[in-house]
Design an enzyme around this catalytic site. Sequence first.
Site, PDB file in Angstrom:
ATOM      1  CD  GLU A 163      -3.071  -0.181   2.403  1.00  0.00           C
ATOM      2  OE1 GLU A 163      -3.079   0.895   3.018  1.00  0.00           O
ATOM      3  OE2 GLU A 163      -3.643  -1.211   2.797  1.00  0.00           O
ATOM      4  CG  ASN A 164       3.161   4.814  -1.581  1.00  0.00           C
ATOM      5  OD1 ASN A 164       3.249   5.358  -2.677  1.00  0.00           O
ATOM      6  ND2 ASN A 164       3.558   5.393  -0.463  1.00  0.00           N
TER       7      ASN A 164
END
Length: 952
Positions: free
Chosen positions: A923-924
């Site tokens: 996740e980013n």
Amino acid sequence: KSVSTLSYQTVWDKFKSQTTAKRDEFLSGSFPAGFEWSISSESFKVEGGWAEHGKGETIWDRFSHEGHVSGNQTADLACDSYHKVDYDVYLLRGMKTPNYQFSISWARIFSTGHKESLLEKGVAYYDKMIDTLLQSGIEPTVTLYHWDLPQALQDLGGWENDSIVEAFKEFSDFCFSHYGDRVKTWITFGSPWIVSNLGYGTGEHPPRVKDPIVASYKVTHNIIKSHAEAWHIYNDNYRNLQGGKVGIALNSDWAEPNNPSSDQDVAAAERYLNFMLGWFAHPIFVDGDYPAVLKEQIEKKKSMCGKEVARLPVFTEAEKQRIKGSADFFGLNHHTSRLISESLNSCDAGPNNVGDFQTHINSTWPPTASDQIQSVPWGLRRLLNYISSEYTSITKVPIYITGNGMPTEYNGDVFNDVDRVDYLKSYINEAMKAVQLDAIGVQRFTVQSLMDEFEGPQGYSQRFGLHHVDFEDPDRPRTPKVSAYYYSKVIERNGFAETAAKAKMQMYGDKIEITRLPSLPPSEVPSKSKVVWEKFTPQTKFERQLYHYGTFSEGFHWGVSSSAYQVEGGWNADGKGPSVWDTFTQKPGNIPNDDNGNVACDSYNKIDEDLHMLRALKVKTYRFSLSWSRIFPSGYASSLNQKGVDYYNKLIDGLIANNITPMVTLYHWDLPQALQDINGWENPEMINIFNEYCDFCYATFGDRVKFWITFNEPQTIAWSGYGLGQIPPNVKQPGNVPYRVAHNLLKAHAKAYHTYDEKYRASQGGLVSISLNAEWAEPLDVTDPREVMAADRALQFQLGWFAHPIFKNGDYPDAMKWQVGNKSELQDLAESRLPSFTDEDKAFIQGTADVFCISTYTTKVVRHVTSRLNIESYETDQDVEKDNPDGSENTAVKEQRAVAWGLRRLLNWLKEEYGDPEIYITENGVATGTDITVDDTDRIFFLKTYIDEALK
């Protein structure tokens, strides 16, 4: 000033202050996906068969038979390619080239240059060539005219006779109609400047006309008109049906001012380019007419000298309209550069005299076998910038480098052509700089040439080939040189990026081979990974933010993510049970505007729409989470809801049908409310309840899901859910509950991992991990050991809390054990608030992840503080204070400011700390406010900078 002068000045201003070191700096990385690689040859230089099957005599046949070539050599047999189609395509296949550029001999198809003299066998030769290429997956690029005019047309005056325009039109029309169903890239003329200048000006080439005042200019005039007619024929009669492109390949050197600080030399260099390149390019790509600089200069010389030094023909308005814009790409043949100085007052003919310039070379430029060609790679980047500014920015057509290469001597070690390797490497690299650093629209690079050829007046004494040809042997055997192997590597890598060793994990393989993680010694306090701060913190802001151009390794996985409660909606549809988020959002006042996830993005009812977006994005991986209460409404297997299972089956099947790998999170914060009612993750019974749920999911979906994540961000669950009470279940007990919850989460994760390992891995061959979260911790002062320890503590408390047991030794990091233990003792507690694992627990937890998954958004600057003892809290246990770094950008989430450079440091720390695991950034991203809809430039900048840090 004219546009033209502006173009040169703009490019010169951009590059004039470049240091030699900066200019010659090698750029690593690759070209954009879809960049085209090609290799070239030219008909009369390789075919041989000069009179076979009725082929007409060409001006080069006449020229060599009259003895004008070095050593009385001829092209009668050349490389014998006329009989070696299969051999040549075999060479091309060996090089893995996706494209081959060759030219058609006009006299082989029309022996006299006219249609009445059509030769079926000549036509069939090129059919065989094209078909053989296509069968090998190689696209043909065809040049209609590369210097070899039928002698019968030369007898009528050749390119000086206006009737040639009609003849070329007829020839082009035939080629388009006959070959155009298979040939999608056409070049009308290859290096026509050579024809006008050397064929009709100096007479060094056939037809040996020495008339630089009239003939040279007349020939160019007719070539430009012929080119435009051919383009219009294609455009009017074939484009809709065949869908190809027609362009022209112009040759040009780069012109560098001899004295960089002399305005006169700068102007002279610009004139040089107009006399060489603009002479053809300006009419075709700008306005249908010759460049103003050229016309003015010729007029100026005429009045100054009182006589004609150049007679430039005039295009009618109708001709200008017809010529303007008559190319679908800008082909460039380029081999070298020249230094140009102003040189006035000559009244002789020839481009240098008429143009008031003189050419020079720098003695330090590496020579080649030709005194006309020196290796000056940086000239290519400048020339491409000039072409883009001057020509292609107007018509918006791509630039194809249609020829680049160097001649070597025919002596010594003919196979080990390291000079050519160096030449190609540096010229290709300059083309890549133009693409990657200057955003120039170069879409193709062509190396000249496939093999050693007949090189005109030089005969066989100068060799351009990637393959050596033995011209002493009648069979003309070809042998790859070192440069052939080198160029095929460039093609394979799409540039210069090193291809990574085969990834440990095959996303699309049936089985993924997993080696269980070894046990690692516990981290010291502070951990040895502090080398990461020592390495990176001294960077200047400039170094930290320097953009790195390049490409990720082949097989790198790009994905997007979501989670169930954030997108699905359908909160009570088809028997789904309530989750803690449903309970939380139904209570007024818990969420701004009383928003809830009842419908959310309605993904529960919109699988096809979601798949459409994923397909359009071209992602290879989609990470999503399962809603536990959609599958087991009460949290237990006994409450199975088949409609929920159907939904996930349909989603997974849809992903696989679109070649998108599902990456599935089993628990993304949305606990069934029924399980929260028995105290949720505070209750050790949850370890077995969670395992039952995981077991069912593996059994049901694991035949297609090969990537499982047990928990998403367990640190957020423990601290935000049970300490701060910011997210459901909104428990605010910061002193001990987060530690107890984390203890249970670790055991639940380990049990789910072992269940997969024991029951499913052998048959399903997937992998299991856990997605941890961390923000990078940058010490306030890297030279102060106390601040370094504080930053280390911040990372150990946030990330090491879970990663140290799983990836190191089954136990919490010492930094945590000491801190919480000491505080607990000073708080007069009987035992530490941080629970302890038995040896059995440790052995059970250690190594329970196949890869390292990390979710990360931001960076904090950390400093040491001494916290008060009267507060029992995971936060005060750490004795740190966190602030936003200077220059960090606000985002819509207050605590998630944009600090891209922290990502590179975090990834380096993971590598040091956890034994170089395979890392997946799960996740980013960045939140924008509701006022931003489609024009999310902030997100583009965020992703561009964060992804670049991952690339670094």
